[in-house]
Write a protein that holds these residues in place. Structure first.
Motif, mmCIF file in Angstrom:
data_model
loop_
_atom_site.group_PDB
_atom_site.id
_atom_site.type_symbol
_atom_site.label_atom_id
_atom_site.label_comp_id
_atom_site.label_asym_id
_atom_site.label_seq_id
_atom_site.Cartn_x
_atom_site.Cartn_y
_atom_site.Cartn_z
ATOM 1 N N GLN A 126 69.829 -5.287 25.011
ATOM 2 C CA GLN A 126 69.437 -5.977 23.726
ATOM 3 C C GLN A 126 70.836 -6.433 23.203
ATOM 4 O O GLN A 126 70.753 -7.214 22.000
ATOM 5 N N GLY A 127 72.084 -5.930 23.728
ATOM 6 C CA GLY A 127 73.271 -6.443 22.917
ATOM 7 C C GLY A 127 73.820 -5.299 22.070
ATOM 8 O O GLY A 127 74.782 -5.715 21.330
ATOM 9 N N GLN A 128 73.348 -3.948 22.284
ATOM 10 C CA GLN A 128 73.984 -2.925 21.238
ATOM 11 C C GLN A 128 74.948 -2.128 21.884
ATOM 12 O O GLN A 128 74.944 -2.154 23.196
ATOM 13 N N MET A 129 75.710 -1.778 21.348
ATOM 14 C CA MET A 129 76.863 -0.721 21.675
ATOM 15 C C MET A 129 76.216 0.608 21.894
ATOM 16 O O MET A 129 75.787 0.919 20.514
ATOM 17 N N VAL A 130 76.137 1.206 22.782
ATOM 18 C CA VAL A 130 75.546 2.669 22.740
ATOM 19 C C VAL A 130 76.413 3.737 23.357
ATOM 20 O O VAL A 130 76.836 3.566 24.340
ATOM 21 N N ILE A 131 76.246 4.870 22.422
ATOM 22 C CA ILE A 131 77.281 6.076 23.049
ATOM 23 C C ILE A 131 76.480 7.412 22.951
ATOM 24 O O ILE A 131 75.835 7.436 21.850
ATOM 25 N N SER A 132 76.195 7.980 23.941
ATOM 26 C CA SER A 132 75.629 9.432 23.805
ATOM 27 C C SER A 132 76.266 9.977 22.577
ATOM 28 O O SER A 132 77.440 9.989 22.408
ATOM 29 N N ASP A 133 75.347 10.649 21.947
ATOM 30 C CA ASP A 133 75.879 11.591 20.681
ATOM 31 C C ASP A 133 76.855 12.584 20.898
ATOM 32 O O ASP A 133 77.832 12.958 20.394
ATOM 33 N N SER A 134 76.723 13.114 22.055
ATOM 34 C CA SER A 134 77.703 14.044 22.782
ATOM 35 C C SER A 134 78.906 13.511 23.146
ATOM 36 O O SER A 134 79.848 14.348 23.180
ATOM 37 N N LEU A 135 79.102 12.309 23.209
ATOM 38 C CA LEU A 135 80.515 11.533 23.600
ATOM 39 C C LEU A 135 81.064 11.263 22.109
ATOM 40 O O LEU A 135 82.279 10.879 22.299
ATOM 41 N N THR A 136 80.463 11.121 21.032
ATOM 42 C CA THR A 136 81.100 10.565 20.001
ATOM 43 C C THR A 136 82.428 11.218 19.664
ATOM 44 O O THR A 136 83.570 10.507 19.455
ATOM 45 N N ASN A 137 82.422 12.612 19.516
ATOM 46 C CA ASN A 137 83.595 13.150 19.148
ATOM 47 C C ASN A 137 84.823 13.087 20.267
ATOM 48 O O ASN A 137 86.031 13.174 20.176
ATOM 49 N N ILE A 138 84.311 12.997 21.545
ATOM 50 C CA ILE A 138 84.987 12.969 22.624
ATOM 51 C C ILE A 138 85.778 11.508 22.559
ATOM 52 O O ILE A 138 87.168 11.380 22.604
ATOM 53 N N LEU A 139 85.086 10.582 22.124
ATOM 54 C CA LEU A 139 85.752 9.117 21.936
ATOM 55 C C LEU A 139 86.559 9.170 20.956
ATOM 56 O O LEU A 139 87.744 8.717 20.839
ATOM 57 N N ALA A 140 86.129 9.733 19.772
ATOM 58 C CA ALA A 140 86.953 9.754 18.601
ATOM 59 C C ALA A 140 88.445 10.360 18.878
ATOM 60 O O ALA A 140 89.654 9.962 18.645
ATOM 61 N N LEU A 141 88.580 11.659 19.615
ATOM 62 C CA LEU A 141 89.458 12.180 19.967
ATOM 63 C C LEU A 141 90.560 11.567 21.175
ATOM 64 O O LEU A 141 91.599 11.307 20.968
ATOM 65 N N THR A 142 89.802 10.758 21.954
ATOM 66 C CA THR A 142 90.387 9.867 22.937
ATOM 67 C C THR A 142 91.198 8.743 21.933
ATOM 68 O O THR A 142 92.399 8.413 22.454
ATOM 69 N N LEU A 143 90.691 8.070 20.943
ATOM 70 C CA LEU A 143 91.266 7.062 20.007
ATOM 71 C C LEU A 143 92.393 7.409 19.478
ATOM 72 O O LEU A 143 93.492 6.913 19.353
ATOM 73 N N ARG A 144 92.367 9.025 18.786
ATOM 74 C CA ARG A 144 93.443 9.512 18.384
ATOM 75 C C ARG A 144 94.680 9.737 19.113
ATOM 76 O O ARG A 144 95.823 9.554 18.726
ATOM 77 N N ASN A 145 94.401 10.058 20.310
ATOM 78 C CA ASN A 145 95.487 10.450 21.323
ATOM 79 C C ASN A 145 95.834 9.070 21.598
ATOM 80 O O ASN A 145 97.163 9.294 22.085
ATOM 81 N N GLY A 146 95.048 8.204 21.738
ATOM 82 C CA GLY A 146 95.654 6.876 22.167
ATOM 83 C C GLY A 146 96.498 6.221 21.246
ATOM 84 O O GLY A 146 96.952 4.960 21.539
ATOM 85 N N GLY A 147 96.660 6.633 20.094
ATOM 86 C CA GLY A 147 97.434 5.989 18.993
ATOM 87 C C GLY A 147 96.513 5.109 17.992
ATOM 88 O O GLY A 147 97.340 4.936 16.970
ATOM 89 N N THR A 148 95.139 4.945 18.111
ATOM 90 C CA THR A 148 94.447 4.128 17.370
ATOM 91 C C THR A 148 94.587 4.422 16.053
ATOM 92 O O THR A 148 94.522 3.822 14.929
#
Length: 231
Positions: A126-148
């Motif tokens: 339907q055009g939504q960006m969807v992320i499993s709840d259990s991955l939210t913190n992982i993605l945030a940590l990845t972004l921090r480590n990536g400098g974002t």
């Protein structure tokens, strides 16, 4: 989805034959596509992308030799309108950051129930960006480590309209849905998104969505659905 889109198919690329065949059978029986193809071969997957009209490709990020990223890039080049979901399991690696930067449309685990998986895949279609709840913190940590997230972000630099758009992105709305909410054109939304990303120093919509959601940017009346979070 229009009549033309309803004729497009789904491709699942995963080395685990039991999982990919079961998922393909589930999505097809639930009517998400007239036919769902699956393969564990990267070369076969590339042939399918070239031969078929796809509306969604589901890729296991743990495929060897960066194959999932290469396939996602190939899909975007061959069929720009096709959505892409990355499946994550076990250890999370540097490829996750690359997938974020390539703006995959969903990041899901393999631990969802069949009902949950159907719901989440449907949201992506339907055009939504969807992320499993259990991955939210992982993605945030990845972004921090990536400098974002190490750089200072000043939302005061955003116009009121750009802040509205940021909230809608954090709530999972597509450009088309945002345009409808704000009574403006899709093209105008794209311009606002482009300016917002530049001002905040993000390279992708996903980065902005994860960052904004963690800080409480939500569109009016938008909640966080279970079992997956819309961004």
């Amino acid at each position: 989805m229009g009549a033309d889109d309803s004729q497009k198919t789904i491709l699942i690329v995963d080395e685990n034959p039991i999982y990919r065949l079961a998922l393909a059978d589930l999505l097809q029986k639930q009517g998400l596509a007239p036919k769902v193809y699956s393969t564990g071969s990267v070369e076969e997957a590339r042939q399918e992308v070239s031969a078929r009209r796809l509306k969604l490709v589901i890729l296991d990020l743990s495929l060897p030799d960066h194959a999932a990223l290469d396939l996602l890039q190939f899909v975007k080049e061959q069929q720009p309108a096709c959505k892409g979901i990355m499946l994550l399991q076990g250890r999370f690696n540097d490829e996750l950051m690359a997938a974020i930067r390539m703006e995959a449309d969903g990041f899901l685990t393999k631990n969802h129930t069949p009902e949950e998986m159907v719901t989440l895949v449907h949201r992506v279609l339907q055009g939504q960006m969807v992320i499993s709840d259990s991955l939210t913190n992982i993605l945030a940590l990845t972004l921090r480590n990536g400098g974002t997230e190490n750089e200072e972000k000043n939302t005061d630099s955003l116009t009121s309209r750009e802040q509205e758009v940021l909230g809608y992105i954090a709530s999972g709305l597509s450009n088309k849905a945002i345009a409808a909410r704000l009574s403006i054109t899709d093209g105008t939304v794209k311009v606002h998104v482009k300016h917002m990303l530049k001002k905040l120093g993000f390279r992708s919509r996903v980065e902005a969505a994860v960052w904004a959601s963690e800080r409480g940017f939500r569109s009016p009346g938008a909640g966080v659905p279970d079992p997956g979070r819309k961004f």
